[in-house]
Design a protein around this motif. Structure first.
Motif, short mmCIF file in Angstrom:
data_model
loop_
_atom_site.label_atom_id
_atom_site.label_comp_id
_atom_site.label_asym_id
_atom_site.label_seq_id
_atom_site.Cartn_x
_atom_site.Cartn_y
_atom_site.Cartn_z
N THR A 135 2.50 5.36 -9.28
CA THR A 135 3.11 6.66 -9.54
C THR A 135 3.38 7.41 -8.25
OG1 THR A 135 0.94 7.67 -9.85
CG2 THR A 135 2.08 6.88 -11.83
N THR A 136 4.31 8.31 -8.30
CA THR A 136 4.70 9.11 -7.14
C THR A 136 3.48 9.77 -6.51
OG1 THR A 136 6.84 9.54 -8.15
CG2 THR A 136 6.17 11.03 -6.38
N GLY A 137 3.39 9.64 -5.19
CA GLY A 137 2.31 10.27 -4.45
C GLY A 137 1.13 9.36 -4.13
N MET A 138 1.04 8.21 -4.80
CA MET A 138 -0.06 7.29 -4.50
C MET A 138 0.08 6.79 -3.07
SD MET A 138 -0.39 4.96 -7.97
CE MET A 138 -1.90 4.13 -7.48
N THR A 139 -1.04 6.46 -2.44
CA THR A 139 -1.00 5.92 -1.08
C THR A 139 -0.78 4.42 -1.12
OG1 THR A 139 -3.37 5.50 -1.00
CG2 THR A 139 -2.62 7.70 -0.27
N GLN A 140 -0.36 3.87 0.02
CA GLN A 140 -0.19 2.43 0.13
C GLN A 140 -1.53 1.72 -0.11
OE1 GLN A 140 1.65 1.81 3.96
NE2 GLN A 140 3.71 2.05 3.12
N THR A 141 -2.61 2.30 0.38
CA THR A 141 -3.93 1.70 0.19
C THR A 141 -4.29 1.63 -1.29
OG1 THR A 141 -4.66 2.50 2.34
CG2 THR A 141 -6.38 1.91 0.76
N TRP A 158 -2.83 -3.18 -7.32
CA TRP A 158 -1.90 -4.27 -7.69
C TRP A 158 -1.94 -5.45 -6.72
CZ3 TRP A 158 -0.78 0.84 -8.70
CH2 TRP A 158 -0.55 1.15 -10.04
N GLY A 159 -2.75 -5.37 -5.70
CA GLY A 159 -2.86 -6.47 -4.74
C GLY A 159 -1.77 -6.41 -3.68
N ALA A 160 -1.75 -7.44 -2.86
CA ALA A 160 -0.76 -7.52 -1.79
C ALA A 160 0.62 -7.78 -2.39
CB ALA A 160 -1.12 -8.63 -0.83
N PRO A 161 1.66 -7.13 -1.85
CA PRO A 161 3.02 -7.37 -2.35
C PRO A 161 3.50 -8.76 -1.97
CG PRO A 161 3.08 -5.89 -0.47
CD PRO A 161 1.63 -6.13 -0.78
N GLN A 162 4.48 -9.27 -2.72
CA GLN A 162 5.08 -10.57 -2.41
C GLN A 162 5.92 -10.49 -1.14
OE1 GLN A 162 7.27 -11.13 -6.03
NE2 GLN A 162 5.62 -12.28 -7.00
N ASP A 163 6.50 -9.31 -0.91
CA ASP A 163 7.40 -9.12 0.24
C ASP A 163 7.40 -7.65 0.61
OD1 ASP A 163 9.17 -9.94 2.19
OD2 ASP A 163 10.92 -9.90 0.88
N ILE A 216 11.30 4.78 5.29
CA ILE A 216 11.24 4.31 3.91
C ILE A 216 10.98 2.80 3.93
CG2 ILE A 216 12.48 4.08 1.72
CD1 ILE A 216 12.01 7.00 2.49
N SER A 217 10.01 2.37 3.14
CA SER A 217 9.72 0.94 3.04
C SER A 217 9.67 0.54 1.58
CB SER A 217 8.40 0.59 3.75
OG SER A 217 7.34 1.36 3.21
N GLN A 218 9.83 -0.76 1.35
CA GLN A 218 9.81 -1.32 0.00
C GLN A 218 8.73 -2.39 -0.08
OE1 GLN A 218 13.55 -3.09 -1.10
NE2 GLN A 218 14.71 -1.62 0.11
N TRP A 219 7.95 -2.33 -1.16
CA TRP A 219 7.00 -3.39 -1.45
C TRP A 219 7.47 -4.05 -2.73
CZ3 TRP A 219 1.21 -1.70 -0.63
CH2 TRP A 219 1.02 -1.37 0.71
N HIS A 220 7.71 -5.36 -2.66
CA HIS A 220 8.21 -6.11 -3.80
C HIS A 220 7.06 -6.84 -4.50
CE1 HIS A 220 12.64 -5.86 -2.91
NE2 HIS A 220 12.08 -5.34 -1.82
N TYR A 221 6.91 -6.56 -5.78
CA TYR A 221 5.97 -7.27 -6.65
C TYR A 221 6.78 -8.06 -7.66
CZ TYR A 221 2.17 -4.48 -4.71
OH TYR A 221 1.26 -3.92 -3.85
N SER A 222 6.16 -8.89 -8.46
CA SER A 222 6.90 -9.75 -9.39
C SER A 222 7.70 -8.95 -10.43
CB SER A 222 5.97 -10.73 -10.09
OG SER A 222 5.00 -10.04 -10.84
N ASP A 223 7.18 -7.83 -10.88
CA ASP A 223 7.84 -7.07 -11.95
C ASP A 223 8.44 -5.74 -11.51
OD1 ASP A 223 7.17 -9.04 -13.81
OD2 ASP A 223 5.20 -8.12 -14.17
N PHE A 224 8.15 -5.29 -10.30
CA PHE A 224 8.64 -3.99 -9.86
C PHE A 224 8.72 -3.91 -8.34
CE2 PHE A 224 4.07 -3.73 -10.57
CZ PHE A 224 3.60 -3.17 -9.38
N ILE A 225 9.43 -2.88 -7.86
CA ILE A 225 9.54 -2.59 -6.43
C ILE A 225 9.04 -1.17 -6.22
CG2 ILE A 225 11.09 -2.36 -4.44
CD1 ILE A 225 13.04 -4.23 -5.96
N VAL A 226 8.20 -0.99 -5.22
CA VAL A 226 7.67 0.33 -4.90
C VAL A 226 8.33 0.80 -3.60
CG1 VAL A 226 5.61 1.71 -4.52
CG2 VAL A 226 5.46 -0.38 -5.89
#
Length: 100
Positions: free
Chosen positions: A47-53, A59-64, A74-84
């Motif tokens: 959710t908005t405002g959560m930290t990267q930690t 959700w664990g380490a991102p795939q990419d 601005i950065s993107q963390w890619h998971y199997s079902d969503f992008i943060v």
């Protein structure tokens, strides 16, 4: 602001038409299907405002990871079902990936 923009557009269009430059105006309607996404209310998402930690802990380490780029960074963390999307180290938005 919207009314001012509409007035400016109407005046410009009227001017073009009176000058004979806009006699062949037409509009097309484009229909673009909405992608099939999971019901966000049923999904567990950052959710908005959560930290990267906190995202990594939950959700664990991102795939990419892409970025950061720009200012603010601005950065993107890619998971199997969503992008943060993060601004600095805080969640800006989460997008559910389209079902294939």
């Amino acid at each position: 602001m919207k009314n001012k923009r509409n007035l400016i557009t109407a005046v410009a269009l009227t001017s073009l038409m009176s000058a004979g430059l806009a006699t062949n105006l037409h509009a097309e309607q484009l229909k673009i299907p909405v992608g099939s996404q999971a019901d966000r209310s049923q999904a567990s998402l950052p959710t908005t405002g959560m930290t990267q930690t906190s995202v990594r802990n939950r959700w664990g380490a991102p795939q990419d990871i892409h970025g950061p780029v720009g200012e603010p960074p601005i950065s993107q963390w890619h998971y199997s079902d969503f992008i943060v999307y993060f601004e600095h180290d805080r969640v800006l938005h989460t997008v559910v990936k389209r079902n294939r």
